[in-house]
Enzyme design. Structure first.
Site, PDB file in Angstrom:
ATOM      1  N   TYR A  89       0.838  -1.203   0.000  1.00  0.00           N
ATOM      2  CA  TYR A  89       0.000   0.000   0.000  1.00  0.00           C
ATOM      3  C   TYR A  89       0.870   1.249   0.000  1.00  0.00           C
ATOM      4  CZ  TYR A  89       0.317   0.744   5.187  1.00  0.00           C
ATOM      5  OH  TYR A  89       0.726   0.979   6.484  1.00  0.00           O
ATOM      6  N   CYS A  90       0.331   2.311  -0.583  1.00  0.00           N
ATOM      7  CA  CYS A  90       0.914   3.649  -0.465  1.00  0.00           C
ATOM      8  C   CYS A  90      -0.167   4.524   0.155  1.00  0.00           C
ATOM      9  CB  CYS A  90       1.424   4.159  -1.808  1.00  0.00           C
ATOM     10  SG  CYS A  90       0.214   4.155  -3.153  1.00  0.00           S
ATOM     11  N   TRP A  91      -0.195   5.808  -0.154  1.00  0.00           N
ATOM     12  CA  TRP A  91      -1.174   6.674   0.504  1.00  0.00           C
ATOM     13  C   TRP A  91      -2.603   6.362   0.059  1.00  0.00           C
ATOM     14  CZ3 TRP A  91      -3.043   8.951   4.325  1.00  0.00           C
ATOM     15  CH2 TRP A  91      -3.965  10.001   4.232  1.00  0.00           C
ATOM     16  N   GLY A  94      -2.392   4.167  -5.193  1.00  0.00           N
ATOM     17  CA  GLY A  94      -2.290   4.602  -6.580  1.00  0.00           C
ATOM     18  C   GLY A  94      -0.918   4.397  -7.179  1.00  0.00           C
ATOM     19  N   PHE A 118      -3.381   3.308   2.284  1.00  0.00           N
ATOM     20  CA  PHE A 118      -3.440   3.566   3.717  1.00  0.00           C
ATOM     21  C   PHE A 118      -4.656   4.396   4.084  1.00  0.00           C
ATOM     22  CE2 PHE A 118      -2.466   6.393   7.336  1.00  0.00           C
ATOM     23  CZ  PHE A 118      -2.371   5.422   8.323  1.00  0.00           C
TER      24      PHE A 118
END
Length: 343
Positions: A89-91, A94, A118
């Site tokens: 995962y990132c923010w 994306g 996240f």
């Protein structure tokens, strides 16, 4: 739901956000293996602001290339090798996670990314916390300072240890040797514990609005003020022995020097000087110093309980009197809680 399954299983997750983002909070089971360092993220952000997304992507690819890219790829490969069920995962789920997912796929490594990243996991944690009050019966374990409430709490079914999650014992003297988690980490860990809570009722220790510098979620604290209460009782001497073991013996056994511990406890005592009163503050300070000279800590602990903690707790307990459903010593309370069935 997918997010609930991932949160309940504590991932594992590869958190691709920059270290500064990760330090503010993540979810249980996440390891920070960033795509971009803080400085690289800053450079990419400036490029995006000034030249747009395509230029920012090109800038990121130029920064993470060659040996730097291979080093980060090796870290991801190693983690996935040890944790084949890991998710990325990132923010927002994306560009960063799709980029890394594509790089790994090119090497024949398949890994899923969390939809929404996240941000989606965090929003789900907050929704879980909001929905918890009222969803099943709650029960509160109370008692004067030093009765060993946390010990009993962790011995019986259906409990969540708020102080354990907050890494703080909940008083002026309650700070642990290691720092408390961030508010985001505390809330997310609590949400995951709640998600995994399968007992018919929830048992919590009686807490104030804050545990150290962390706040109990408002809805949780409000629900705790209306739940039935069980009171754990113990005499002054045994409570002082319990406190000496937790607040003196444990830090010393963990390697803290007597000088540092004495200074730490005196600092906590100084923080409550105004409420304790000058004369009593001086008396307990002298007894504390004597305790470290002789190794006998009962006097200052018993004085502190009698002068400060007991009157404060007894005043608070008067407001809970109508909610008390049981009182007893440790064995009696343990038996009651083990057999407890909400009406």
């Amino acid at each position: 739901k997918l997010l609930d399954r991932l949160l309940a299983g504590r991932g594992p997750f590869i958190d691709l956000r920059a270290p500064a983002e990760f330090s503010l909070g993540a979810v249980p089971g996440a390891v920070n293996l960033p795509l971009l360092s803080d400085d690289e993220r800053h450079q990419v952000g400036l490029t995006y602001k000034e030249q747009g997304q395509a230029a920012a992507i090109a800038r990121g690819e130029a920064l993470v290339a060659g040996a730097i890219k291979e080093e980060r790829m090796a870290a991801w490969r190693q983690f996935i090798g040890s944790n084949p069920s890991a998710w990325l995962y990132c923010w927002r789920g994306g560009l960063r996670s799709s980029t890394v997912q594509g790089w790994l796929r090119a090497e024949g490594i398949a890994i899923d990314r969390v939809p929404g990243g996240f941000k989606a996991l965090r929003q789900r944690c907050l929704a879980l916390l909001d929905s918890a009050p009222g969803s099943k019966p709650w029960l509160i374990l109370g008692g004067r300072t030093g009765t060993g409430k946390t010990v009993v709490l962790n011995e019986v079914p259906g409990s969540i240890d708020l102080e354990g999650l907050a890494n703080h014992r909940g008083s002026a003297f309650g700070g642990a040797l290691s720092p408390q988690p961030t508010p985001v980490n505390f809330e997310n860990a609590l949400a995951v514990d709640w998600l995994n809570h399968s007992h018919g009722h929830l048992l919590l220790e009686d807490e104030s609005r804050t545990i150290g510098r962390l706040a109990v979620p408002p809805g949780w604290h409000a629900a705790m003020q209306t739940a039935p209460v069980v009171i754990l009782e113990a005499d002054l001497e045994s409570r002082a022995v319990h406190i000496a073991a937790e607040y003196v013996d444990e830090p010393l056994a963990a390697g803290m020097s007597e000088e540092a511990l004495a200074e730490r406890l005196q600092g906590a005592l100084d923080r409550i000087q105004r409420r304790l009163g000058g004369l009593r503050h001086r008396q307990v300070s002298e007894q504390l110093a004597e305790g470290f000279r002789t190794g006998a800590h009962q006097a200052w602990i018993q004085s502190l309980l009698s002068f400060y903690y007991d009157p404060m707790y007894d005043y608070q307990l008067e407001k809970k009197e109508r909610r008390i459903i049981f009182r007893g010593d440790r064995q009696a309370v343990r038996e009651f809680l083990t057999a407890y069935q909400p009406r």
